[in-house]
Structures are given as C-alpha cells and as structure tokens.
Design a protein around this motif. Structure first.
Motif, PDB file in Angstrom:
ATOM      1  N   MET A  96       0.841  -1.157   0.000  1.00 46.95           N
ATOM      2  CA  MET A  96       0.000   0.000   0.000  1.00 46.95           C
ATOM      3  C   MET A  96       0.902   1.241   0.000  1.00 46.95           C
ATOM      4  N   ALA A  97       0.652   2.132  -0.987  1.00 45.35           N
ATOM      5  CA  ALA A  97       1.449   3.352  -1.104  1.00 45.35           C
ATOM      6  C   ALA A  97       0.719   4.502  -0.458  1.00 45.35           C
ATOM      7  N   LYS A  98       1.471   5.508  -0.052  1.00 50.31           N
ATOM      8  CA  LYS A  98       0.862   6.684   0.568  1.00 50.31           C
ATOM      9  C   LYS A  98       1.012   7.872  -0.356  1.00 50.31           C
ATOM     10  N   ASP A  99      -0.037   8.673  -0.398  1.00 50.64           N
ATOM     11  CA  ASP A  99      -0.003   9.904  -1.176  1.00 50.64           C
ATOM     12  C   ASP A  99       0.953  10.860  -0.476  1.00 50.64           C
ATOM     13  N   LYS A 100       1.853  11.467  -1.233  1.00 51.59           N
ATOM     14  CA  LYS A 100       2.884  12.304  -0.632  1.00 51.59           C
ATOM     15  C   LYS A 100       2.311  13.610  -0.103  1.00 51.59           C
ATOM     16  N   GLN A 101       1.284  14.128  -0.727  1.00 52.99           N
ATOM     17  CA  GLN A 101       0.772  15.427  -0.307  1.00 52.99           C
ATOM     18  C   GLN A 101      -0.100  15.320   0.941  1.00 52.99           C
ATOM     19  N   ALA A 102      -1.069  14.409   0.959  1.00 52.24           N
ATOM     20  CA  ALA A 102      -2.025  14.383   2.049  1.00 52.24           C
ATOM     21  C   ALA A 102      -1.778  13.255   3.032  1.00 52.24           C
ATOM     22  N   GLY A 103      -0.905  12.322   2.735  1.00 47.27           N
ATOM     23  CA  GLY A 103      -0.669  11.200   3.620  1.00 47.27           C
ATOM     24  C   GLY A 103      -1.818  10.205   3.618  1.00 47.27           C
ATOM     25  N   VAL A 104      -2.621  10.192   2.564  1.00 41.06           N
ATOM     26  CA  VAL A 104      -3.764   9.289   2.452  1.00 41.06           C
ATOM     27  C   VAL A 104      -3.303   8.032   1.715  1.00 41.06           C
ATOM     28  N   PRO A 105      -3.633   6.851   2.255  1.00 41.71           N
ATOM     29  CA  PRO A 105      -3.207   5.635   1.559  1.00 41.71           C
ATOM     30  C   PRO A 105      -3.979   5.469   0.256  1.00 41.71           C
ATOM     31  N   ILE A 106      -3.279   5.029  -0.784  1.00 40.48           N
ATOM     32  CA  ILE A 106      -3.880   4.773  -2.079  1.00 40.48           C
ATOM     33  C   ILE A 106      -4.081   3.272  -2.198  1.00 40.48           C
ATOM     34  N   LEU A 107      -5.300   2.846  -2.462  1.00 39.10           N
ATOM     35  CA  LEU A 107      -5.602   1.423  -2.552  1.00 39.10           C
ATOM     36  C   LEU A 107      -5.579   0.979  -3.995  1.00 39.10           C
ATOM     37  N   THR A 108      -5.080  -0.217  -4.204  1.00 40.04           N
ATOM     38  CA  THR A 108      -5.137  -0.835  -5.527  1.00 40.04           C
ATOM     39  C   THR A 108      -6.019  -2.063  -5.426  1.00 40.04           C
ATOM     40  N   ARG A 109      -6.312  -2.700  -6.555  1.00 39.02           N
ATOM     41  CA  ARG A 109      -7.180  -3.880  -6.547  1.00 39.02           C
ATOM     42  C   ARG A 109      -6.555  -5.080  -5.842  1.00 39.02           C
ATOM     43  N   ASP A 110      -5.279  -5.187  -5.934  1.00 45.70           N
ATOM     44  CA  ASP A 110      -4.616  -6.364  -5.390  1.00 45.70           C
ATOM     45  C   ASP A 110      -4.481  -6.306  -3.872  1.00 45.70           C
ATOM     46  N   GLN A 111      -4.534  -5.129  -3.294  1.00 48.15           N
ATOM     47  CA  GLN A 111      -4.327  -4.997  -1.856  1.00 48.15           C
ATOM     48  C   GLN A 111      -5.673  -4.864  -1.137  1.00 48.15           C
ATOM     49  N   PRO A 112      -5.836  -5.543  -0.036  1.00 49.21           N
ATOM     50  CA  PRO A 112      -7.081  -5.403   0.721  1.00 49.21           C
ATOM     51  C   PRO A 112      -7.092  -4.071   1.467  1.00 49.21           C
ATOM     52  N   ALA A 113      -8.287  -3.615   1.812  1.00 52.41           N
ATOM     53  CA  ALA A 113      -8.418  -2.361   2.548  1.00 52.41           C
ATOM     54  C   ALA A 113      -7.876  -2.547   3.950  1.00 52.41           C
ATOM     55  N   PRO A 114      -7.211  -1.529   4.503  1.00 47.64           N
ATOM     56  CA  PRO A 114      -6.666  -1.669   5.854  1.00 47.64           C
ATOM     57  C   PRO A 114      -7.799  -1.746   6.878  1.00 47.64           C
ATOM     58  N   LYS A 115      -7.561  -2.481   7.951  1.00 55.75           N
ATOM     59  CA  LYS A 115      -8.544  -2.628   9.014  1.00 55.75           C
ATOM     60  C   LYS A 115      -8.434  -1.426   9.938  1.00 55.75           C
ATOM     61  N   ILE A 116      -9.598  -0.883  10.276  1.00 62.46           N
ATOM     62  CA  ILE A 116      -9.630   0.270  11.167  1.00 62.46           C
ATOM     63  C   ILE A 116     -10.096  -0.216  12.518  1.00 62.46           C
ATOM     64  N   ALA A 117      -9.293   0.082  13.522  1.00 66.62           N
ATOM     65  CA  ALA A 117      -9.636  -0.357  14.873  1.00 66.62           C
ATOM     66  C   ALA A 117     -10.663   0.595  15.464  1.00 66.62           C
ATOM     67  N   ALA A 118     -11.654   0.034  16.153  1.00 62.63           N
ATOM     68  CA  ALA A 118     -12.660   0.861  16.811  1.00 62.63           C
ATOM     69  C   ALA A 118     -12.045   1.452  18.068  1.00 62.63           C
ATOM     70  N   THR A 119     -12.047   2.751  18.167  1.00 63.14           N
ATOM     71  CA  THR A 119     -11.418   3.396  19.318  1.00 63.14           C
ATOM     72  C   THR A 119     -12.383   3.511  20.487  1.00 63.14           C
ATOM     73  N   THR A 120     -13.597   3.909  20.228  1.00 63.53           N
ATOM     74  CA  THR A 120     -14.569   4.037  21.308  1.00 63.53           C
ATOM     75  C   THR A 120     -15.902   3.496  20.833  1.00 63.53           C
ATOM     76  N   THR A 121     -16.705   3.090  21.773  1.00 63.16           N
ATOM     77  CA  THR A 121     -18.053   2.656  21.420  1.00 63.16           C
ATOM     78  C   THR A 121     -19.036   3.672  21.988  1.00 63.16           C
ATOM     79  N   LEU A 122     -20.059   3.958  21.236  1.00 61.57           N
ATOM     80  CA  LEU A 122     -21.058   4.921  21.658  1.00 61.57           C
ATOM     81  C   LEU A 122     -22.129   4.216  22.471  1.00 61.57           C
ATOM     82  N   PRO A 123     -22.671   4.898  23.473  1.00 61.01           N
ATOM     83  CA  PRO A 123     -23.747   4.285  24.241  1.00 61.01           C
ATOM     84  C   PRO A 123     -24.996   4.170  23.371  1.00 61.01           C
ATOM     85  N   PRO A 124     -25.808   3.151  23.613  1.00 54.20           N
ATOM     86  CA  PRO A 124     -27.017   3.006  22.785  1.00 54.20           C
ATOM     87  C   PRO A 124     -27.975   4.163  23.048  1.00 54.20           C
ATOM     88  N   LYS A 125     -28.641   4.613  21.956  1.00 49.88           N
ATOM     89  CA  LYS A 125     -29.571   5.721  22.076  1.00 49.88           C
ATOM     90  C   LYS A 125     -30.910   5.202  22.565  1.00 49.88           C
TER      91      LYS A 125
END
Length: 112
Positions: free
Chosen positions: A1-30
């Motif tokens: 996975m390559a990173k965009d030099k200007q914004a630091g945003v990862p660039i996804l290609t077809r061959d690479q899976p999307a990165p997993k995002i860890a859940a930082t906090t959970t919201l209380p149920p409404k």
C-alpha cells in the motif's frame, strides 16, 4: 500500500485489501424516542402554499365579470346578426379589456 505524498492518504489498488480500522470508542445506545398518545395536526404555512394572493383572486373575479359584461353588451345589439356598434366595436373591446385584466391578475406578484 502506497501513501499519497501530499495528504498522507493511503492509495488502494485492486490487489491490496483495505486496511482494518480499529474501533477506538463505542457509543452508548440511544434511547428510543417516545411518542405521545395525542396526535397534533401538521400545520402548513398556507400563505406559501397558495400560488396567488387575495389581490390576484379579486382581479381574476373582476376580469371574469368584465368578460361576461362584454358578452352581454354584444347581445344587446339590435342590428341584424349583431352588426351594429355594440356587437362589433364596444362589446369586443370590453371583452378584450377583461382578458387583459385576467392576464395582469395571473402575472401580478402576490403581496406578502
């Protein structure tokens, strides 16, 4: 996975899976919204809902009255087939005046 030099945003290609995002906090149920047992009618702004104002409708009624008066004037002509002054000149001019008033009544802006 390559990173965009200007914004630091990862660039996804077809061959690479999307990165997993860890859940930082959970919201209380409404809490479910409560409904009152009394249903209130929905009020709409009637002034905004009507396309014409009171002045427009008054002018339209006056225009219809003038048109009918013009036809009545044409019927008063005593000449044969209505070829007199009332049937050929005055009556049609009054009818045309009524149609001009109708045109103005439709195009006039309603007052707020």
């Amino acid at each position: 996975m390559a990173k965009d030099k200007q914004a630091g945003v990862p660039i996804l290609t077809r061959d690479q899976p999307a990165p997993k995002i860890a859940a930082t906090t959970t919201l209380p149920p409404k809490a479910a919204p409560t409904r009152s047992s009394v249903v209130e009618p929905v009020r709409r702004d009637t002034a905004a809902a009507l396309p014409f104002g009171r002045q427009n409708y008054t002018l339209m009624l006056a225009g219809i009255g003038i048109i009918l008066a013009g036809f009545f004037i044409m019927s008063l002509d005593k000449e044969e087939f209505g070829f007199g002054f009332l049937g050929l000149t005055l009556g049609p001019l009054v009818v045309m005046g009524g149609f001009v008033l109708e045109f103005f009544a439709i195009l006039a802006r309603p007052k707020a």
